[in-house]
Design an enzyme around this catalytic site. Sequence first.
Site, PDB file in Angstrom:
ATOM      1  N   LYS A  13     -18.081   8.425  22.415  1.00 19.13           N
ATOM      2  CA  LYS A  13     -18.246   6.992  22.690  1.00 19.13           C
ATOM      3  C   LYS A  13     -17.343   6.482  23.814  1.00 19.13           C
ATOM      4  O   LYS A  13     -17.804   5.843  24.742  1.00 19.13           O
ATOM      5  CB  LYS A  13     -17.799   6.244  21.423  1.00 19.13           C
ATOM      6  CG  LYS A  13     -18.767   5.444  20.759  1.00 19.13           C
ATOM      7  CD  LYS A  13     -18.288   4.782  19.475  1.00 19.13           C
ATOM      8  CE  LYS A  13     -17.132   5.290  18.689  1.00 19.13           C
ATOM      9  NZ  LYS A  13     -15.869   4.638  18.824  1.00 19.13           N
ATOM     10  N   ARG A  88     -18.151  -2.202  13.343  1.00 24.15           N
ATOM     11  CA  ARG A  88     -18.081  -0.977  12.557  1.00 24.15           C
ATOM     12  C   ARG A  88     -18.464  -1.244  11.104  1.00 24.15           C
ATOM     13  O   ARG A  88     -18.419  -0.321  10.285  1.00 24.15           O
ATOM     14  CB  ARG A  88     -16.666  -0.439  12.598  1.00 24.15           C
ATOM     15  CG  ARG A  88     -16.536   0.896  13.333  1.00 24.15           C
ATOM     16  CD  ARG A  88     -15.055   1.106  13.523  1.00 24.15           C
ATOM     17  NE  ARG A  88     -14.653   2.447  13.718  1.00 24.15           N
ATOM     18  CZ  ARG A  88     -14.066   2.862  14.838  1.00 24.15           C
ATOM     19  NH1 ARG A  88     -13.922   2.072  15.866  1.00 24.15           N
ATOM     20  NH2 ARG A  88     -13.606   4.087  14.917  1.00 24.15           N
ATOM     21  N   ARG A 122     -10.195  17.273  22.784  1.00 29.44           N
ATOM     22  CA  ARG A 122      -9.886  15.858  23.061  1.00 29.44           C
ATOM     23  C   ARG A 122      -8.374  15.621  23.144  1.00 29.44           C
ATOM     24  O   ARG A 122      -7.630  15.942  22.233  1.00 29.44           O
ATOM     25  CB  ARG A 122     -10.490  14.970  21.973  1.00 29.44           C
ATOM     26  CG  ARG A 122     -10.071  13.510  22.153  1.00 29.44           C
ATOM     27  CD  ARG A 122     -11.020  12.553  21.554  1.00 29.44           C
ATOM     28  NE  ARG A 122     -10.675  12.159  20.209  1.00 29.44           N
ATOM     29  CZ  ARG A 122     -11.179  11.094  19.615  1.00 29.44           C
ATOM     30  NH1 ARG A 122     -12.065  10.347  20.244  1.00 29.44           N
ATOM     31  NH2 ARG A 122     -10.847  10.797  18.389  1.00 29.44           N
ATOM     32  N   ARG A 152      -4.288  13.184  19.782  1.00 27.90           N
ATOM     33  CA  ARG A 152      -4.266  11.969  18.973  1.00 27.90           C
ATOM     34  C   ARG A 152      -3.857  12.362  17.562  1.00 27.90           C
ATOM     35  O   ARG A 152      -4.296  13.390  17.062  1.00 27.90           O
ATOM     36  CB  ARG A 152      -5.683  11.364  18.923  1.00 27.90           C
ATOM     37  CG  ARG A 152      -5.839  10.179  19.824  1.00 27.90           C
ATOM     38  CD  ARG A 152      -7.243   9.695  19.849  1.00 27.90           C
ATOM     39  NE  ARG A 152      -7.651   9.032  18.603  1.00 27.90           N
ATOM     40  CZ  ARG A 152      -8.635   8.137  18.531  1.00 27.90           C
ATOM     41  NH1 ARG A 152      -9.292   7.809  19.627  1.00 27.90           N
ATOM     42  NH2 ARG A 152      -8.969   7.591  17.399  1.00 27.90           N
ATOM     43  N   ARG A 163     -13.048  10.292   8.233  1.00 31.73           N
ATOM     44  CA  ARG A 163     -13.600   9.199   9.053  1.00 31.73           C
ATOM     45  C   ARG A 163     -15.114   9.323   9.211  1.00 31.73           C
ATOM     46  O   ARG A 163     -15.826   8.328   9.341  1.00 31.73           O
ATOM     47  CB  ARG A 163     -12.904   9.170  10.426  1.00 31.73           C
ATOM     48  CG  ARG A 163     -11.442   8.768  10.308  1.00 31.73           C
ATOM     49  CD  ARG A 163     -10.774   8.695  11.652  1.00 31.73           C
ATOM     50  NE  ARG A 163     -11.274   7.592  12.449  1.00 31.73           N
ATOM     51  CZ  ARG A 163     -11.199   7.538  13.770  1.00 31.73           C
ATOM     52  NH1 ARG A 163     -10.667   8.518  14.454  1.00 31.73           N
ATOM     53  NH2 ARG A 163     -11.664   6.498  14.418  1.00 31.73           N
TER      54      ARG A 163
END
Length: 207
Positions: A13, A88, A122, A152, A163
């Site tokens: 995203k 969300r 990532r 992260r 999640r």
Amino acid sequence: MNIVLIGAPLSGKGTQAEQLCNKFNLVHISTGDLLREIMNQPTPLGKQVKSYMDKATLVPDDLTIEVIKEELSKVKNSQGILFDGFPRTLTQAKKLKEIIDIDLAVYIKADLQDLLDRINVRFICSDCKKTNTVYSTVIPKCKFCGGELTKRKDDTKEIVEYRFDEFKKITYPIVDYYEKENKLFTVNGKLSIEEVYKIIEDRLKKI
Ligand code: AMP
């Protein structure tokens, strides 16, 4: 044009949002980025936000909507807005409709395994906080600002599984919501970043 970008964590995203905003001159509003900024401030609000973000659970709707309203009040003369990571929840989606007209909700569809595969590639810049995708074994500097890249804290298998589950239960209803509003555009998130981008770009050109 005002666009909502929907996707589970690690669906790409943020990366798509950056490129689309550059191409279509849209203001990028990422609640994840805004909340991370607030969380790092030594204020009661920062502490409160941090307590949710540390657990990787959603920040309550009221608070998130206030953050969005505040951010929207700063937007002047824009060609449009791209909402990344907001709404969300169904409550947030309904609230957003009261605040602004949405032209299209783009859903990047990916399954859990696709997302887990992306954990290793990532990275986030410790300076500009932008996401970098790195396939090499040597970790380069941030491609946006030359800062140090780090992982992260929420990019672990357990947190991504949690999640994803939360996405299915709490966020997925907004996919149905936008479908009923005839505003949904679904893209196959298994495709490469470039392919996904091209498909979304072609669709946005028609608005
Ligand atoms: P992201 O960077 O979009 O993956 O978001 C990181 C974290 O920010 C999430 O795990 C939530 O704790 C919080 N967050 C981001 N967007 C929202 C939202 N729309 N509603 C509630 N919490 C959010």
